[in-house]
Design a protein around this motif. Sequence first.
Motif, PDB file in Angstrom:
ATOM      1  N   ARG A 104       0.811  -1.106  -0.004  1.00 26.18           N
ATOM      2  CA  ARG A 104      -0.004  -0.074   0.074  1.00 26.18           C
ATOM      3  C   ARG A 104       0.813   1.245  -0.165  1.00 26.18           C
ATOM      4  O   ARG A 104       1.977   1.357   0.784  1.00 26.18           O
ATOM      5  N   GLN A 105       0.648   2.325  -0.802  1.00 24.01           N
ATOM      6  CA  GLN A 105       1.184   3.620  -0.700  1.00 24.01           C
ATOM      7  C   GLN A 105      -0.074   4.146   0.147  1.00 24.01           C
ATOM      8  O   GLN A 105      -1.029   4.546  -0.155  1.00 24.01           O
ATOM      9  N   VAL A 106       0.468   4.670   1.277  1.00 21.98           N
ATOM     10  CA  VAL A 106      -0.469   5.179   2.230  1.00 21.98           C
ATOM     11  C   VAL A 106      -0.899   6.556   1.661  1.00 21.98           C
ATOM     12  O   VAL A 106      -1.912   6.824   2.052  1.00 21.98           O
ATOM     13  N   ARG A 107      -0.164   7.324   1.259  1.00 22.83           N
ATOM     14  CA  ARG A 107      -0.554   8.659   0.572  1.00 22.83           C
ATOM     15  C   ARG A 107       0.004   8.895  -0.833  1.00 22.83           C
ATOM     16  O   ARG A 107       1.145   8.269  -0.904  1.00 22.83           O
ATOM     17  N   PRO A 108      -0.590   9.526  -1.631  1.00 22.02           N
ATOM     18  CA  PRO A 108      -0.166   9.642  -3.046  1.00 22.02           C
ATOM     19  C   PRO A 108       1.041  10.550  -2.935  1.00 22.02           C
ATOM     20  O   PRO A 108       0.648  11.796  -2.732  1.00 22.02           O
ATOM     21  N   GLU A 109       2.106  10.311  -2.933  1.00 21.27           N
ATOM     22  CA  GLU A 109       3.262  11.202  -2.830  1.00 21.27           C
ATOM     23  C   GLU A 109       4.139  11.229  -4.230  1.00 21.27           C
ATOM     24  O   GLU A 109       5.358  11.820  -4.294  1.00 21.27           O
ATOM     25  N   GLY A 110       3.560  10.552  -5.734  1.00 22.09           N
ATOM     26  CA  GLY A 110       4.413  10.728  -6.606  1.00 22.09           C
ATOM     27  C   GLY A 110       4.871   9.232  -7.136  1.00 22.09           C
ATOM     28  O   GLY A 110       4.795   8.334  -6.410  1.00 22.09           O
ATOM     29  N   LEU A 111       5.032   9.265  -8.331  1.00 21.62           N
ATOM     30  CA  LEU A 111       5.670   8.099  -8.864  1.00 21.62           C
ATOM     31  C   LEU A 111       6.825   7.333  -8.251  1.00 21.62           C
ATOM     32  O   LEU A 111       6.828   6.120  -8.046  1.00 21.62           O
ATOM     33  N   GLY A 112       7.779   8.135  -8.206  1.00 24.81           N
ATOM     34  CA  GLY A 112       8.726   7.803  -7.196  1.00 24.81           C
ATOM     35  C   GLY A 112       8.591   7.012  -6.099  1.00 24.81           C
ATOM     36  O   GLY A 112       9.061   5.901  -5.726  1.00 24.81           O
ATOM     37  N   HIS A 113       7.854   7.826  -5.209  1.00 26.37           N
ATOM     38  CA  HIS A 113       7.539   7.187  -3.974  1.00 26.37           C
ATOM     39  C   HIS A 113       6.577   5.949  -3.944  1.00 26.37           C
ATOM     40  O   HIS A 113       6.943   4.979  -3.313  1.00 26.37           O
ATOM     41  N   ALA A 114       5.840   5.847  -4.944  1.00 30.50           N
ATOM     42  CA  ALA A 114       4.974   4.570  -5.119  1.00 30.50           C
ATOM     43  C   ALA A 114       5.728   3.410  -5.818  1.00 30.50           C
ATOM     44  O   ALA A 114       5.867   2.316  -5.006  1.00 30.50           O
ATOM     45  N   VAL A 115       6.970   3.618  -6.353  1.00 28.10           N
ATOM     46  CA  VAL A 115       7.913   2.506  -6.691  1.00 28.10           C
ATOM     47  C   VAL A 115       8.771   2.175  -5.447  1.00 28.10           C
ATOM     48  O   VAL A 115       8.966   0.849  -5.140  1.00 28.10           O
ATOM     49  N   TRP A 116       9.196   3.290  -4.683  1.00 24.22           N
ATOM     50  CA  TRP A 116       9.977   2.885  -3.474  1.00 24.22           C
ATOM     51  C   TRP A 116       9.193   2.000  -2.321  1.00 24.22           C
ATOM     52  O   TRP A 116       9.823   1.340  -1.793  1.00 24.22           O
ATOM     53  N   CYS A 117       7.663   2.339  -2.581  1.00 25.33           N
ATOM     54  CA  CYS A 117       7.038   1.392  -1.592  1.00 25.33           C
ATOM     55  C   CYS A 117       7.067  -0.019  -1.909  1.00 25.33           C
ATOM     56  O   CYS A 117       6.741  -0.664  -0.858  1.00 25.33           O
ATOM     57  N   ALA A 118       7.478  -0.494  -2.982  1.00 29.09           N
ATOM     58  CA  ALA A 118       7.764  -1.688  -3.206  1.00 29.09           C
ATOM     59  C   ALA A 118       8.984  -2.475  -2.905  1.00 29.09           C
ATOM     60  O   ALA A 118       9.324  -3.538  -3.118  1.00 29.09           O
ATOM     61  N   ARG A 119       9.757  -1.637  -2.192  1.00 32.00           N
ATOM     62  CA  ARG A 119      11.149  -2.014  -1.910  1.00 32.00           C
ATOM     63  C   ARG A 119      11.435  -3.366  -1.150  1.00 32.00           C
ATOM     64  O   ARG A 119      12.252  -4.050  -1.508  1.00 32.00           O
ATOM     65  N   HIS A 120      10.651  -3.492  -0.094  1.00 30.66           N
ATOM     66  CA  HIS A 120      10.760  -4.812   0.500  1.00 30.66           C
ATOM     67  C   HIS A 120      10.344  -6.004  -0.255  1.00 30.66           C
ATOM     68  O   HIS A 120      10.739  -7.140  -0.038  1.00 30.66           O
ATOM     69  N   ALA A 121       9.377  -5.772  -1.231  1.00 29.83           N
ATOM     70  CA  ALA A 121       8.838  -6.861  -1.967  1.00 29.83           C
ATOM     71  C   ALA A 121      10.014  -7.254  -3.157  1.00 29.83           C
ATOM     72  O   ALA A 121       9.982  -8.325  -3.848  1.00 29.83           O
ATOM     73  N   ILE A 122      10.767  -6.436  -3.475  1.00 25.46           N
ATOM     74  CA  ILE A 122      11.896  -6.363  -4.434  1.00 25.46           C
ATOM     75  C   ILE A 122      12.992  -7.363  -4.179  1.00 25.46           C
ATOM     76  O   ILE A 122      13.686  -8.013  -4.626  1.00 25.46           O
ATOM     77  N   GLY A 123      13.272  -7.141  -2.802  1.00 28.02           N
ATOM     78  CA  GLY A 123      14.607  -7.831  -2.096  1.00 28.02           C
ATOM     79  C   GLY A 123      15.790  -7.578  -2.970  1.00 28.02           C
ATOM     80  O   GLY A 123      15.894  -5.953  -3.109  1.00 28.02           O
TER      81      GLY A 123
END
Length: 297
Positions: A104-123
């Motif tokens: 989940r992206q808790v707050r919309p803070e931009g495309l870069g932020h959205a991608v960063w939200c996936a960091r733990h799923a990426i490994g």
Amino acid sequence: MTKVRTAVFPVAGLGTRFLPATKATPKEMLPVVDKPLIQYAVEEAADAGIETFVFVTGRGKTAIEDHFDMNYELESVLKERGDDRKLNSVTDFRPNSGEIVYVRQVRPEGLGHAVWCARHAIGDDSFAVILADDLLLPSGLALRSMIEEHERTGANVVLVQDVDPADTGKYGIVTPGGATDTATVVSDIVEKPSPEDAPSTLGVIGRYVFHRSMMDELASTGRGTGDEIQLTDAMAASLSSRPLHAVTNPGRRYDCGTKLGMLEATVTVALERDDLVDDATTVIRQALEAGTDRRQT
Ligand code: G1P
């Protein structure tokens, strides 16, 4: 170099360009003919060898999760009726349990932020990013060549195509700094420059393949254009540590984030479908004739 097996799909955006359609429906669920945009995107990723699908989602997007789940009632009715064609249409594209990850992206803070939200799923792996409102055909063609480029060179990779000079303010725009046999070597990239400031007309379209280190760049990227954390700014910062290659789109792209792009995609896909081409040709012809008549009266 790690193999690219994971794709991130940022789907938390509000979709205001398609209001009122997107008031209660995620924009990624808007259909082109009879298939939602997000399903085209997931099928494209699978066609390019992606095995794990990470959705960065947010409020009001549960229809996307439901779309990729089993619907027992619907499927048992279709089975009872022996309607295999419809049954297959809701089961064929479904990734298996555990292959889709939702963050989940808790707050919309931009495309870069959205991608960063996936960091733990990426490994620790390289990963693709897919923006579902850019519909690319033939399915998987562009992404496959981007993944090959990344796996062969280790460079971060973006997909580009020549855009109308008046439209640079809609895209990330790259500065070409050189070329290899397969790609343009990017020397700079800027988000949505005005036509006067644009370094070229090579616009980024919504496909990216990144080394894991892009997540570290994103972690230290401040707010940019539109007061949002921009993926483009993280890519610009990454240039000092890793090359960025731009692959030219080898296929067709429909900007389904706009009304006209959506219309173009719908007409094109309908005309390419064996089950629709004849009737679609007739109704399009009739609509054009009626439109001409109306303009003349
Ligand atoms: C995003 C990116 C932009 C890219 C575009 C491609 O912009 O920020 O760099 O060119 O996608 O579709 P958006 O369309 O979300 O405003």
